[in-house]
Design a protein around this motif. Sequence first.
Motif, PDB file in Angstrom:
ATOM      1  N   THR A 140       0.841  -1.191   0.000  1.00  0.00           N
ATOM      2  CA  THR A 140       0.000   0.000   0.000  1.00  0.00           C
ATOM      3  C   THR A 140       0.879   1.245   0.000  1.00  0.00           C
ATOM      4  N   GLN A 141       0.240   2.408  -0.191  1.00  0.00           N
ATOM      5  CA  GLN A 141       1.021   3.650  -0.192  1.00  0.00           C
ATOM      6  C   GLN A 141       1.500   4.023   1.202  1.00  0.00           C
ATOM      7  N   HIS A 142       1.007   3.323   2.222  1.00  0.00           N
ATOM      8  CA  HIS A 142       1.431   3.574   3.597  1.00  0.00           C
ATOM      9  C   HIS A 142       2.387   2.494   4.095  1.00  0.00           C
ATOM     10  N   GLU A 143       2.998   1.780   3.182  1.00  0.00           N
ATOM     11  CA  GLU A 143       3.873   0.666   3.558  1.00  0.00           C
ATOM     12  C   GLU A 143       5.055   1.129   4.410  1.00  0.00           C
ATOM     13  N   VAL A 144       5.415   0.292   5.373  1.00  0.00           N
ATOM     14  CA  VAL A 144       6.574   0.535   6.220  1.00  0.00           C
ATOM     15  C   VAL A 144       7.451  -0.708   6.201  1.00  0.00           C
ATOM     16  N   ALA A 145       8.758  -0.526   5.986  1.00  0.00           N
ATOM     17  CA  ALA A 145       9.714  -1.627   6.025  1.00  0.00           C
ATOM     18  C   ALA A 145      10.781  -1.311   7.060  1.00  0.00           C
ATOM     19  N   THR A 146      11.074  -2.270   7.913  1.00  0.00           N
ATOM     20  CA  THR A 146      12.117  -2.087   8.916  1.00  0.00           C
ATOM     21  C   THR A 146      13.185  -3.158   8.757  1.00  0.00           C
TER      22      THR A 146
END
Length: 286
Positions: free
Chosen positions: A132-138
């Motif tokens: 999604t456009q709100h994706e978060v990757a750590t």
Amino acid sequence: MTSHRIAVIGGDGIGPDVVAEAIKVARAAGVILDTTDYDLGGARYLKTGEVLSDATVDELRGYDAILLGAVGTPDVPPGVLERGLLLKLRFELDLYVNLRPFLLPPNVDFLVVRENTEGTYAGEGGFLRKGTQHEVATQGSVNTRMGVERCVRFSFDLARSRPRKHLTLVHKTNVLTYSGDLWQRTFDAVHADYPDVDTAYNHVDAACIYFVQDPQGTTSSSPTTSSATSSPTSAVRCRAASASLRRRTSTRLAQGRPSSSPCTARRPTSPGRTRRTPSPRSCRER
């Protein structure tokens, strides 16, 4: 003469050819090798869907060493072989030291010791709202006192065995404040057991510059030798920075312009901490 049992993983592409020549060189030097070939790598994965079985890992434990060539093909997705073969071997066999020698006769002889199973290799991280456009990757870096200390002690033992008896810690402690602090404190504590070894600290950025500008006079190399211990990414950064600096210098000389010196700024230090970092002869602090 002792015979060494070696597991040979030729890999893909030029890997088998390079490994075959390496074996020829070792035997020509008088080393007796008893080799066993293992078909592992990208081509094997594409044929069978298997990267490295637990049974094969158990077999590999019985060898004196593993000779590994280049692995990977464009048809294998990124991460499959890196995690399934290279890192699995590191973790399962506890190959915690990555030792990279650099020898350029007659004057440059140093070793880079890199931690090999922790840091960014631990694989801590994940996705949130993937796709999604709100994706978060750590992507986390895991550093344990045990893992750091055994790597640091290996480095001190290595430095003690060499003529100059010098060891430089290379890190990014001003930004990587937690992992860097653990490395620095461990380094200082272990140093107490090696009073005959001289030490220094370089930010990885500075180390890259010193390797290029004055490899004979920096804290990480000298005519007699030294060792360096570093965070997992420093060796890659050094190679990239070295190539970039050489290209910029060549361009400036070709255009008749003086080469700019990246060493005019003072080396940063953490508040309250004194760095014992000698400047290279050709690049003194101003």
